[in-house]
Scaffold this motif. Structure first.
Motif, PDB file in Angstrom:
ATOM      1  N   ARG A  38       0.837  -1.195   0.000  1.00  0.00           N
ATOM      2  CA  ARG A  38       0.000   0.000   0.000  1.00  0.00           C
ATOM      3  C   ARG A  38       0.871   1.244   0.000  1.00  0.00           C
ATOM      4  O   ARG A  38       2.027   1.206   0.419  1.00  0.00           O
ATOM      5  CB  ARG A  38      -0.951  -0.001   1.194  1.00  0.00           C
ATOM      6  N   GLN A  39       0.268   2.331  -0.475  1.00  0.00           N
ATOM      7  CA  GLN A  39       0.967   3.608  -0.482  1.00  0.00           C
ATOM      8  C   GLN A  39       0.010   4.707  -0.087  1.00  0.00           C
ATOM      9  O   GLN A  39      -0.977   4.952  -0.788  1.00  0.00           O
ATOM     10  CB  GLN A  39       1.580   3.900  -1.852  1.00  0.00           C
ATOM     11  N   LYS A  43       3.736   9.208   1.211  1.00  0.00           N
ATOM     12  CA  LYS A  43       4.584   8.189   1.839  1.00  0.00           C
ATOM     13  C   LYS A  43       5.057   7.173   0.803  1.00  0.00           C
ATOM     14  O   LYS A  43       4.521   7.093  -0.295  1.00  0.00           O
ATOM     15  CB  LYS A  43       3.824   7.471   2.956  1.00  0.00           C
ATOM     16  N   GLY A  44       6.052   6.389   1.179  1.00  0.00           N
ATOM     17  CA  GLY A  44       6.555   5.350   0.305  1.00  0.00           C
ATOM     18  C   GLY A  44       5.667   4.126   0.308  1.00  0.00           C
ATOM     19  O   GLY A  44       4.733   4.019   1.112  1.00  0.00           O
ATOM     20  N   ARG A  45       5.950   3.208  -0.601  1.00  0.00           N
ATOM     21  CA  ARG A  45       5.162   1.986  -0.680  1.00  0.00           C
ATOM     22  C   ARG A  45       5.517   1.083   0.498  1.00  0.00           C
ATOM     23  O   ARG A  45       6.691   0.864   0.791  1.00  0.00           O
ATOM     24  CB  ARG A  45       5.425   1.293  -2.012  1.00  0.00           C
ATOM     25  N   GLU A  46       4.487   0.536   1.132  1.00  0.00           N
ATOM     26  CA  GLU A  46       4.646  -0.266   2.351  1.00  0.00           C
ATOM     27  C   GLU A  46       4.183  -1.698   2.104  1.00  0.00           C
ATOM     28  O   GLU A  46       3.098  -1.927   1.561  1.00  0.00           O
ATOM     29  CB  GLU A  46       3.828   0.351   3.490  1.00  0.00           C
ATOM     30  N   ALA A  92      -5.046   4.345   1.951  1.00  0.00           N
ATOM     31  CA  ALA A  92      -3.947   4.225   0.997  1.00  0.00           C
ATOM     32  C   ALA A  92      -4.481   3.635  -0.305  1.00  0.00           C
ATOM     33  O   ALA A  92      -5.616   3.156  -0.369  1.00  0.00           O
ATOM     34  CB  ALA A  92      -2.845   3.323   1.548  1.00  0.00           C
TER      35      ALA A  92
END
Length: 122
Positions: A38-39, A43-46, A92
């Motif tokens: 998710r993003q 924020k960065g991709r998690e 996200a």
């Protein structure tokens, strides 16, 4: 190459549930580890979750453990993400990904879906 299409996102109140689906096509689906990332805005991709080829092994990001469940239905070429007890911080774009591999301390993937928006209101 595998093609991935997500669905099931939407708007839900905090504490609610959603189930995301990802249908795969192209190369043989069942040979891949598959997962979700998710993003959130800014924020960065998690990493969220990964499931093994047979579905016997799963792993989750710390922020979703105990609330999200990943599963797969190989005959339907589909992987699911059941999200319960949703929080506003879960908001996200959620991406399906395959194949996943663990490299240098994090998960990476070769193919990605287009993403589906999940918005959790407080």
């Amino acid at each position: 190459q595998v093609q991935l299409v997500e669905s099931g996102g939407g708007l839900v109140q905090a504490g609610g549930s959603l189930r995301l689906s990802c249908v795969a096509s192209g190369r043989t689906y069942s040979v891949y580890n598959m997962g979700w990332f998710r993003q959130a805005p800014g924020k960065g991709r998690e990493f969220v979750a990964v499931i093994s080829m047979t579905g016997g092994n799963t792993n989750y990001g710390d922020s979703v453990k105990g609330r999200f469940t990943i599963s797969r239905d190989n005959p339907k070429n589909t992987v699911y993400l059941q999200m319960n007890s949703l929080k506003p911080e879960d908001t996200a774009v959620y991406y399906c990904a395959a194949p996943l591999r663990y490299s240098s301390g994090h998960y990476v993937a070769d193919s990605w879906g287009q993403g589906t928006q999940v918005t959790v209101s407080s």
